[in-house]
Scaffold this motif. Structure first.
Motif, mmCIF file in Angstrom:
data_model
loop_
_atom_site.group_PDB
_atom_site.id
_atom_site.type_symbol
_atom_site.label_atom_id
_atom_site.label_comp_id
_atom_site.label_asym_id
_atom_site.label_seq_id
_atom_site.Cartn_x
_atom_site.Cartn_y
_atom_site.Cartn_z
ATOM 1 N N ASN A 276 0.807 -1.221 0.000
ATOM 2 C CA ASN A 276 0.000 0.000 0.000
ATOM 3 C C ASN A 276 0.842 1.273 0.000
ATOM 4 N N ILE A 277 2.146 1.182 -0.103
ATOM 5 C CA ILE A 277 2.960 2.401 -0.052
ATOM 6 C C ILE A 277 2.755 3.216 -1.321
ATOM 7 N N TYR A 278 3.042 4.511 -1.211
ATOM 8 C CA TYR A 278 2.811 5.446 -2.324
ATOM 9 C C TYR A 278 3.793 5.203 -3.467
ATOM 10 N N ASP A 279 5.072 5.087 -3.149
ATOM 11 C CA ASP A 279 6.129 4.926 -4.162
ATOM 12 C C ASP A 279 6.468 3.445 -4.272
ATOM 13 N N GLY B 159 18.005 4.901 -5.784
ATOM 14 C CA GLY B 159 17.405 6.004 -6.508
ATOM 15 C C GLY B 159 16.519 6.837 -5.616
ATOM 16 N N GLU B 160 15.740 7.688 -6.240
ATOM 17 C CA GLU B 160 14.852 8.596 -5.511
ATOM 18 C C GLU B 160 13.669 7.826 -4.955
ATOM 19 N N TYR B 161 13.229 8.214 -3.753
ATOM 20 C CA TYR B 161 12.105 7.525 -3.114
ATOM 21 C C TYR B 161 11.253 8.542 -2.375
ATOM 22 N N ASN B 162 9.901 8.452 -2.578
ATOM 23 C CA ASN B 162 8.940 9.332 -1.905
ATOM 24 C C ASN B 162 8.277 8.553 -0.781
ATOM 25 N N THR B 163 8.476 9.002 0.472
ATOM 26 C CA THR B 163 7.943 8.266 1.611
ATOM 27 C C THR B 163 6.431 8.419 1.692
ATOM 28 N N THR B 164 5.794 7.402 2.271
ATOM 29 C CA THR B 164 4.328 7.400 2.386
ATOM 30 C C THR B 164 3.869 8.111 3.643
ATOM 31 N N SER B 165 4.508 7.831 4.772
ATOM 32 C CA SER B 165 4.020 8.348 6.057
ATOM 33 C C SER B 165 4.397 9.806 6.289
#
Length: 897
Positions: free
Chosen positions: A212-215, A235-241
């Motif tokens: 269910n994570i965004y990225d 690489g680049e990562y967008n956190t969910t929380s």
């Protein structure tokens, strides 16, 4: 006391290196002293052997250190010479203040005495006392640590943690983020570092379904672990929380239970900083390349043998060649042959460390030659060896043509101003300054000293003065030239002048004014003379001749075939021969051969081209070599007029100016060399200090690694300190801040001290250390500066040990006439004959390979040479390659009974 009980070897090595730093900080001498053998003090650690030779004295009954060992109580004595301890061993050694404190081992027994003292100041400050107590505490901690290190651990197995406890401890305190997930990609465990990196909390992450994570870019690496193999994502990562963006390095691995995959483990690191640095470097490199390729000047690099390795694209606009047509070819392939000497001379100076500018002609693609100005600086590799040159080439073709045209224009203008009867002057209306072109004394001797236009105006008749001022004001308003007659007041008679003026403007404001003066007094008189008889005419001719006599230069009229048909001079002393020896004679019979041939050549050129020829030559007149400048002009179809001027004084002044300019340029080149060399030498130890200091901050290194890193930092610090001390020493020598303080010293005692100091270093390298003494007596006192003598011997012995791998090193002295000669001899690598002269130059060793292998600033021998010369002696070397070297220096011998 058994030093082996305290792991003595490691302990001594550690604190020997530290004491130098602490001593420099507190500006005192530091020593750690122990009574290993009864009745004898031994040095365990010290900042300088020379400052601590008092402790080699075996008579220690009166020693303050001995009383501290007996009483186990610290002692602090300021103004030692005036205290009740004035008869102590330390006071007799010349110490002015002393502080000693006992160092206790883990059994509460005294281990040694930590001493701080000075021969320069009489008081040890309170701040230094705090530093000394801190050092004592560190030493005692070291003793406890090193003693415990040698003992085998006796831990009961029950007190050891089990595997599960170890795993939990590792998970909690790991410096990287760790998390566990099951086959459904649900996080089952994690550590604090994991939540810190993701900028979240344990509550939000524990039990999180990773589906269910965004990225979802990291999902494949997680699924790879569940397949039983390791996965990775960078690489680049967008956190969910926390809704933040970072650059992430994720590595995953499977977790097995009974040979089945039950989940996975992930390890994450935040590499945002590293990624940002790499991105910034790419941007910087792109900007730099765009800048290099777009500027008008050509950027280029050549290697050590003079071959182009890089040329910027703008070279095509400059000479028509593309970079590919230049790279790989020698520089001399493009330089006009007559400029090769300039090129090789410039390269040699750059190779020596200088940044040089030069102007040469290079070949265009169409075969023509083009003027460029080069700015060159040296390139060195990581070993400090010359590797090539970076340069910037600038197009100065138009500038050269403009300079040539301007020079010709100025020469014509000055020649015209010098030879015509009119006088030209330049007036700056903003400063009132006046510059004469031509000799104003031809009009009036009063004008020779006039430097201001207002002073010149004051010499004009009052009735004419107003008229001239009005004309100048009108010209500054409307820019029109003016011309008028006026009279000037002189001592004997008034002078009639024809004057004119012109104003030049800049930014619509008057900038410069040019005026001419023509003496028309003669014309006035000639007009009047027409009304008189022939007698008046003869008088006017006589006056004309008198005006000619005012010309200071010599004049000669030459016929086409080289006869002197007329002449004029003011001072017979400047003539090469008397008039009777040259008048109406051929110049071949009067002048030296090379000057007569040159004169014939100029006569032919002037008569054929009807132009002015200027040339210089030297003649010996009355036993003095004089320089003359001759300006030959067309006189008539068969004759030329040569105006000859003695320019000896101006030539001498010109040569002195050039010499002063060369000295200034040499000073600038020395400064650049110094900064370039110091930049390299300082950077090497600094990199070691910074790099291993960063490694010390890691929490996972063990004590052995920490001690190893610390030893490297200390070694680099000492190397940096040696460099700074050498630079300060050579600076003091250059500025004359070092003076010679001679005292009577025990030479045999000094040799024994140096032998004890270097014995361990030679033993570590399996070398034999030998000494010899010319005097059979037990002691020999000589008058000299002990500190400087010790420093020179230290430098020479250290170099001998450094460059010797097998064999022996010996040092001692002998007597020759009224001198005592010290020699240090080794069986090392030796020095080639053609390299022996330059080893005493600053920043220089025998060759670059030796400097790269053994290191050093190249200042040691230069400092030693300066110190020997200060003490009234000289230094020299005898050496043969691969057979060893012998360095000797002599000093005046002043013995005492």
């Amino acid at each position: 006391m058994k030093l082996s009980h305290y792991n003595y070897t490691r302990y001594l090595k550690r604190w020997k290196s530290q004491f130098g730093i602490y001593a420099d900080l507190m500006k005192v001498s530091l020593t750690l002293v122990a009574e290993i053998n009864p009745g004898e003090l031994s040095l365990l650690a010290y900042n300088s052997l020379g400052d601590n030779n008092i402790f080699f004295n075996r008579d220690i009954d009166s020693s303050i250190c001995k009383s501290i060992i007996n009483s186990c109580q610290p002692q602090h004595i300021n103004k030692l010479q005036q205290s009740k301890n004035s008869a102590s061993l330390e006071a007799q050694a010349g110490l002015k203040c002393f502080y000693g404190t006992p160092v206790i081992d883990e059994d509460e027994n005294i281990f040694a005495v930590l001493c701080a003292y000075s021969k320069e100041v009489s008081v040890i400050s309170e701040e230094n006392l705090l530093h000394i107590e801190k050092i004592k505490m560190l030493i005692e901690e070291d003793i406890l640590y090193l003693n415990n290190e040698t003992r085998k651990p006796s831990v009961h197995p029950a007190s050891l943690p089990n595997d599960e406890q170890k795993l939990k401890h590792f998970l909690r305190y790991s410096p990287i983020g760790i998390f566990y997930f099951n086959n459904n990609l649900i996080i089952t465990d994690l550590n604090d570092k994991f939540t810190e990196i993701l900028n979240s909390s344990t509550t939000a992450l524990l039990g999180l379904n990773l589906h269910n994570i965004y990225d979802k870019r990291i999902i494949p690496a997680l699924q790879t672990a569940l397949m039983g193999i390791e996965g990775e994502y960078e690489g680049e990562y967008n956190t969910t929380s926390s809704n933040t963006t970072l650059t992430l390095l994720l590595k995953t691995a499977p977790v097995f239970n009974n040979n089945k995959t039950t989940g996975g483990i992930g390890v994450i690191q935040d590499i945002s900083l590293k990624a940002n640095i790499a991105k910034a470097l790419d941007v910087s490199e792109t900007k730099y390349r765009e800048l290099v390729e777009k500027i008008n000047d050509v950027i280029f690099s050549i290697n050590a043998v003079g071959v182009f390795t890089y040329v910027s694209p703008v070279v095509k606009l400059l000479i028509g060649y593309s970079p590919n047509e230049v790279i790989g070819y020698a520089v001399t392939d493009f330089i006009r042959k007559k400029y090769w000497d300039i090129y090789y001379k410039t390269i040699k100076e750059v190779e020596g460390g200088s940044t040089i500018q030069s102007e040469i002609k290079i070949k265009n693609k169409n075969g023509q030659y083009h003027w460029i100005r080069n700015s060159l600086r040296p390139i060195y590799n990581e070993n400090g060896i010359f590797a090539g040159i970076h340069g910037i080439a600038q197009d100065i073709e138009n500038t050269k043509h403009a300079e040539l045209s301007l020079r010709k224009s100025e020469e014509k203008f000055r020649l015209m101003a010098t030879h015509i009867s009119d006088i030209i002057y330049e007036w700056n209306p903003n400063t009132d300054n006046l510059i004469w072109y031509g000799n104003p004394s031809f009009i009036s001797s009063k004008l020779s000293d006039i430097k201001k236009h207002s002073d010149f105006i004051a010499l004009i008749y009052p009735t004419d003065r107003k008229k001239v001022n009005t004309l100048w004001r009108n010209a500054q308003d409307d820019g029109k030239a003016w011309k008028t007659e006026f009279r000037m007041v002189c001592d004997k008679e008034d002078i009639y002048l024809m004057g004119s003026g012109l104003v030049l403007f800049e930014n619509h404001k008057p900038d410069k004014c040019f005026g001419t003066l023509t003496n028309i007094s003669t014309q006035k008189q000639l007009v009047d003379s027409l009304k008189l008889s022939n007698e008046k005419l003869e008088q006017n001719i006589a006056k004309t001749n008198s005006l000619l006599s005012l010309i200071p230069d010599m004049m000669f009229v030459f016929s086409r075939d080289g006869y002197i048909t007329d002449y004029h001079y003011n001072d017979e002393k400047e003539l090469f021969k008397n008039p009777s020896d040259f008048f109406k004679l051929n110049i071949k019979n009067v002048l030296p051969k090379y000057i007569s041939e040159l004169t014939f050549e100029k006569i032919e050129q002037v008569l054929n081209k009807k132009q002015i020829e200027t040339y210089k030559y030297q003649l010996e007149v009355n036993g003095q070599m004089l320089t003359y400048e001759s300006r030959m002009v067309y006189y008539n179809i068969d004759h030329t007029l040569a105006i000859v001027r003695n320019i000896t004084a101006s030539e001498v002044a010109k040569e002195e100016l050039i010499a002063a300019k060369e000295r200034a340029e040499e000073s600038d080149r020395l400064k650049s060399s110094f900064l370039a060399n110091m930049s390299h030498e300082i950077r090497t130890p600094m990199n070691g200090i910074i790099g291993f200091s960063e490694l010390l901050s890691a929490k996972t290194i063990n004590p052995e690694e920490r001690e190893y890193y610390t030893s490297i930092i200390v070694k680099s610090g000492h190397q940096l300190l040696d460099i700074i001390n050498d630079v300060l020493e050579i600076s003091k020598i250059e500025t004359g801040q070092i003076s010679v303080n001679k005292t009577y010293i025990d030479l045999h005692g000094l040799i024994d001290i140096l032998y004890s100091f270097f014995k361990k270093r030679t033993k570590d390298k399996n070398l034999e250390l030998l000494t010899y003494k010319a005097s059979p007596n037990n002691t020999l006192y000589i008058l000299t500066d002990e500190g400087k003598l010790r420093q020179v011997l230290n430098n020479l012995i250290s170099n001998a040990i450094k460059f010797t791998s097998t064999g022996s090193v010996s040092f001692g002295y002998s007597f020759i006439d009224e001198f005592i000669v010290f020699c240090v001899e080794d069986e090392g690598i030796g020095i080639a004959a053609n390299e022996q002269e330059k080893i005493f130059d600053r920043f220089t060793q025998a060759n670059a390979k030796i400097m790269a292998q053994h290191g050093g600033t190249g200042l040691g021998l230069s400092i030693s040479q300066s110190l020997v010369e200060l003490m009234g002696g000289k230094i020299w070397v005898e050496s043969e390659l691969n057979k060893g070297s012998k360095f000797c220096f002599s000093l005046p011998y002043h013995a005492t009974e």
